[in-house]
Design an enzyme around this catalytic site. Structure first.
Site, PDB file in Angstrom:
ATOM      1  N   THR A 287      29.932  28.584  34.287  1.00  0.00           N
ATOM      2  CA  THR A 287      30.524  29.791  34.854  1.00  0.00           C
ATOM      3  C   THR A 287      30.910  29.547  36.307  1.00  0.00           C
ATOM      4  OG1 THR A 287      30.250  32.179  35.047  1.00  0.00           O
ATOM      5  CG2 THR A 287      28.273  30.882  35.413  1.00  0.00           C
ATOM      6  N   LYS A 291      34.123  26.141  36.520  1.00  0.00           N
ATOM      7  CA  LYS A 291      34.915  25.990  35.293  1.00  0.00           C
ATOM      8  C   LYS A 291      36.046  24.957  35.435  1.00  0.00           C
ATOM      9  CE  LYS A 291      34.101  30.533  33.248  1.00  0.00           C
ATOM     10  NZ  LYS A 291      34.685  31.684  32.569  1.00  0.00           N
ATOM     11  N   LEU A 487      37.571  43.315  31.100  1.00  0.00           N
ATOM     12  CA  LEU A 487      36.713  42.128  31.031  1.00  0.00           C
ATOM     13  C   LEU A 487      35.382  42.300  31.765  1.00  0.00           C
ATOM     14  CD1 LEU A 487      39.068  40.769  29.677  1.00  0.00           C
ATOM     15  CD2 LEU A 487      38.663  38.745  31.058  1.00  0.00           C
TER      16      LEU A 487
HETATM   17  P1  NAP Z   1      38.232  34.996  39.945  1.00  0.00           P
HETATM   18  O1  NAP Z   1      38.802  33.717  39.465  1.00  0.00           O
HETATM   19  O2  NAP Z   1      37.493  35.016  41.242  1.00  0.00           O
HETATM   20  O3  NAP Z   1      39.462  36.054  40.059  1.00  0.00           O
HETATM   21  C1  NAP Z   1      39.258  37.347  40.569  1.00  0.00           C
HETATM   22  C2  NAP Z   1      40.493  38.201  40.325  1.00  0.00           C
HETATM   23  O4  NAP Z   1      40.148  39.538  40.701  1.00  0.00           O
HETATM   24  C3  NAP Z   1      41.700  37.825  41.175  1.00  0.00           C
HETATM   25  O5  NAP Z   1      42.863  38.117  40.462  1.00  0.00           O
HETATM   26  C4  NAP Z   1      41.545  38.772  42.390  1.00  0.00           C
HETATM   27  O6  NAP Z   1      42.748  39.041  43.041  1.00  0.00           O
HETATM   28  C5  NAP Z   1      41.090  40.007  41.687  1.00  0.00           C
HETATM   29  N1  NAP Z   1      40.392  40.972  42.522  1.00  0.00           N
HETATM   30  C6  NAP Z   1      39.162  40.847  43.073  1.00  0.00           C
HETATM   31  N2  NAP Z   1      38.819  41.977  43.717  1.00  0.00           N
HETATM   32  C7  NAP Z   1      39.861  42.837  43.572  1.00  0.00           C
HETATM   33  C8  NAP Z   1      40.089  44.170  43.992  1.00  0.00           C
HETATM   34  N3  NAP Z   1      39.195  44.825  44.706  1.00  0.00           N
HETATM   35  N4  NAP Z   1      41.248  44.756  43.631  1.00  0.00           N
HETATM   36  C9  NAP Z   1      42.152  44.104  42.888  1.00  0.00           C
HETATM   37  N5  NAP Z   1      41.987  42.826  42.460  1.00  0.00           N
HETATM   38  C10 NAP Z   1      40.853  42.207  42.802  1.00  0.00           C
HETATM   39  O7  NAP Z   1      37.248  35.640  38.893  1.00  0.00           O
HETATM   40  P2  NAP Z   1      37.316  35.498  37.282  1.00  0.00           P
HETATM   41  O8  NAP Z   1      36.538  34.325  36.831  1.00  0.00           O
HETATM   42  O9  NAP Z   1      38.734  35.584  36.872  1.00  0.00           O
HETATM   43  O10 NAP Z   1      36.483  36.793  36.821  1.00  0.00           O
HETATM   44  C11 NAP Z   1      37.043  38.076  36.983  1.00  0.00           C
HETATM   45  C12 NAP Z   1      36.217  39.114  36.245  1.00  0.00           C
HETATM   46  O11 NAP Z   1      36.214  38.847  34.850  1.00  0.00           O
HETATM   47  C13 NAP Z   1      34.747  39.140  36.668  1.00  0.00           C
HETATM   48  O12 NAP Z   1      34.321  40.475  36.744  1.00  0.00           O
HETATM   49  C14 NAP Z   1      34.030  38.432  35.538  1.00  0.00           C
HETATM   50  O13 NAP Z   1      32.688  38.882  35.381  1.00  0.00           O
HETATM   51  C15 NAP Z   1      34.881  38.874  34.358  1.00  0.00           C
HETATM   52  N6  NAP Z   1      34.761  37.943  33.227  1.00  0.00           N
HETATM   53  C16 NAP Z   1      34.281  38.460  32.047  1.00  0.00           C
HETATM   54  C17 NAP Z   1      34.165  37.637  30.943  1.00  0.00           C
HETATM   55  C18 NAP Z   1      33.627  38.221  29.679  1.00  0.00           C
HETATM   56  O14 NAP Z   1      33.212  37.449  28.798  1.00  0.00           O
HETATM   57  N7  NAP Z   1      33.643  39.520  29.533  1.00  0.00           N
HETATM   58  C19 NAP Z   1      34.533  36.274  31.015  1.00  0.00           C
HETATM   59  C20 NAP Z   1      35.030  35.786  32.226  1.00  0.00           C
HETATM   60  C21 NAP Z   1      35.147  36.634  33.326  1.00  0.00           C
HETATM   61  P3  NAP Z   1      43.283  38.104  44.260  1.00  0.00           P
HETATM   62  O15 NAP Z   1      43.928  36.918  43.610  1.00  0.00           O
HETATM   63  O16 NAP Z   1      44.201  38.977  44.993  1.00  0.00           O
HETATM   64  O17 NAP Z   1      42.047  37.729  45.055  1.00  0.00           O
END
Ligand code: NAP
Length: 540
Positions: A287, A291, A487
């Site tokens: 995680t 990744k 998600l």
């Molecule tokens: P990441 O690579 O850090 O990407 C974060 C994303 O969220 C970016 O697009 C960022 O935008 C955006 N963001 C963050 N804060 C924001 C806000 N206040 N308003 C609008 N956009 C915002 O993280 P990730 O790995 O993609 O994970 C994202 C989410 O998905 C997490 O909550 C994680 O727990 C969840 N997830 C769930 C599963 C599941 O199995 N359900 C699997 C994987 C991930 P910018 O580019 O502008 O910073």
């Protein structure tokens, strides 16, 4: 099968003996012995500690820890020694005395009373050089039990501690790593040759990294782990909040597999490989933030890992019978080789396909001689976010034949992702939503003008604990016909998901995806399907 050797010791840290006794009663089923941390007691209670072992009904360690070793005792050293001497005849199983405590009369009193001395040292600053030699020197006579408690502050420190455990394999001792970095040593205490593992159930943790007895006994079942138990883990930084141990361990229990899954906090992914070799780990969930960075370390990769540039699952490649690398803790053995997989995309699709339903699937099935068409083909999808999770989602949707538009707070990140997968990118704004709707074909033939998207997938961390109040799409009014997929899984229902449900949309929560990708990992790790009864309990 090798016999279980791990004992669970509950450290009692309440202010009164009565509260400590209540903690024992509440946890008796899950513990083998207790440590009375008399330094946590109110001063008025200290005079009565000698009667405690008779009331506890379990072997008891007496400890009065001074401040320099993380304890709470505020009196002088002579007062501490006097208290220990006064209490020692009370039927204690052990007394914990520090390495540098010079009190021959106390040592003699312990021997006379048949109380075994735990000769300990605590290092809260790290994993000291010379740990092996120092631990070997601790015991002043063969009956004493040496104890080393150190504080790893990185994966490199954890590795040094595991190396020390391996070198000390033949010595009866207590050895543990405190804090998040040392957590594996608390769970795998028996395999690492420690006489016991400590835990806390009260309001105050006796030491950093303690978990409660129920988690040790039932979630990680540390008392029945043996050298034959198969080991799996989740690596990340931070990782201690992960729900994956609950999911995977429930599956092993239901399937009757002798396996254990634990979180391992990793800062440098390259150092995870020797950690895994030392512990005998066979599979790992990966995680944030590893990744992508783990990919160059893999010997084999599923093509999908390369396509989306993200690996969330590592499986140790099968070893030939007799290969030394198969043995946990093998010293100097060659490295295991790993295959990388990604279950995020398939895990994302599974609940979505279930929501779209078999009816539509049947409609879209290909004709004679044609490959089956995904039931998602032709759907107009809006993906919010352009981070790691979004990559897997966008790849899966594009592959399934959806028209995809990506909205992100940082536009250029969305543009880069969109360029890779041939879709459109817009800023996260009301105007962005409108342009995204026309890009995916809102109002085009076959699509009701009133419904700009068939599917909206929220992949940002907005709305995730502790930012539960955030809604990344406040300017979008749900029409009720969209499928809305969130998600974020903590909390189970975000503001956005509640708003969508209120408008009449079909909704899918992040926990469903988390479960679905974990079930796929379970199969990759163990070769068997995740048991249906355990699935029902987790989904409930
Ligand atoms: P990441 O690579 O850090 O990407 C974060 C994303 O969220 C970016 O697009 C960022 O935008 C955006 N963001 C963050 N804060 C924001 C806000 N206040 N308003 C609008 N956009 C915002 O993280 P990730 O790995 O993609 O994970 C994202 C989410 O998905 C997490 O909550 C994680 O727990 C969840 N997830 C769930 C599963 C599941 O199995 N359900 C699997 C994987 C991930 P910018 O580019 O502008 O910073």
């Amino acid at each position: 099968m090798q016999a279980a050797t791990t004992r669970i010791c509950l450290a009692l840290t309440e202010k009164s003996l009565a509260e400590d006794l209540a903690l024992i009663e509440g946890n008796r089923r899950h513990i083998d012995l207790v440590e009375l941390r008399a330094d946590f007691l109110d001063p008025g209670e200290l005079a009565r500690v000698a009667s405690f072992p008779a009331r506890a009904g379990l072997p008891v360690i007496l400890t009065i820890r001074r401040r320099s070793e993380g304890g709470h005792f505020v009196g002088s050293e002579s007062e501490r020694i006097a208290l220990l001497e006064g209490a020692i005849g009370g039927g204690w199983a052990f007394v914990d005395l520090e390495e540098d405590l010079l009190a021959p009369a106390l040592d003699a009193a312990a021997e006379r009373s048949g109380v075994r001395v735990i000769r300990s040292f605590h290092d809260y600053s790290g994993v000291p050089q010379g740990l092996v030699a120092r631990t070997r020197r601790l015991a002043r006579n063969p009956s004493e039990l040496p104890k080393a408690a150190v504080m790893p502050r990185s994966t490199r420190d954890l590795l040094a501690l595991l190396g020390a455990c391996s070198e000390l394999a033949g010595l009866e001792k207590i050895i543990l790593g405190m804090g998040e970095w040392g957590f594996p040593t608390r769970i795998l205490s028996g395999r690492l040759g420690s006489y016991l593992t400590y835990c806390t159930a009260g309001k105050v943790q006796a030491a950093p990294g303690h978990v409660d007895p129920l988690a040790l006994d039932e979630l990680y079942r540390v008392r029945s782990l043996t050298a034959a138990t198969r080991l799996f883990c989740v690596i990340g930084n931070p990782v201690m909040h992960s729900r994956s141990p609950l999911i995977h361990n429930s599956g092993y229990r239901a399937a009757g597999l002798d396996a254990c899954y634990l979180p391992i906090q990793i800062d440098d992914p390259a150092l995870f490989l020797p950690v895994a070799d030392r512990l005998g780990v066979e599979g790992a969930s990966v995680t944030i933030p590893h990744k992508e960075s783990i990919i160059p370390l893999l010997a084999e990769r599923d093509p999908f890992v390369d396509r989306i540039g993200s690996c969330n699952t590592m499986v140790r490649l099968a070893l030939a019978p007799g290969d030394a690398r198969a043995a946990p803790f093998a010293r100097g053995a060659a490295r295991a080789r790993w295959r990388g997989e990604n279950t995020d995309a398939s895990g994302f699709l599974a609940p979505l396909l279930a929501a779209v339903g078999g009816g539509k699937a049947a409609e879209r099935r290909g004709g004679e001689g044609h490959p089956p068409r995904s039931p998602l083909a032709g759907l107009r999808a809006l993906v919010i976010g352009a981070g790691g999770a979004s990559r897997a989602v966008v790849a899966a949707l594009v592959e399934a034949g959806c028209a995809v538009a990506i909205l992100n707070r940082t536009l250029d990140r969305a543009q880069r992702l969109a360029a890779e997968f041939g879709c459109c990118a817009e800023p996260l704004s009301s105007a962005g939503v409108e342009r995204a709707a026309s890009a995916v074909g809102a109002g085009a033939a076959g699509h009701p003008a009133s419904l700009p998207f068939d599917l909206i997938v929220q992949t940002t961390s907005a709305g995730m604990r502790p930012h539960e109040d955030e809604d990344p799409l406040p300017f979008y009014e749900f029409r009720g016909g969209e499928i809305v997929y969130e998600l974020v899984y903590a909390p189970r229902e975000t503001v956005l998901l509640a708003r969508a449900a209120h408008a009449g949309c079909r909704t899918i929560g992040g926990f469903e995806m988390l479960l679905a990708q974990a079930y796929l990992q379970f199969k990759l790790f163990t070769g068997v399907e995740f048991p249906e009864d355990a699935k029902r309990r987790l989904a409930g």
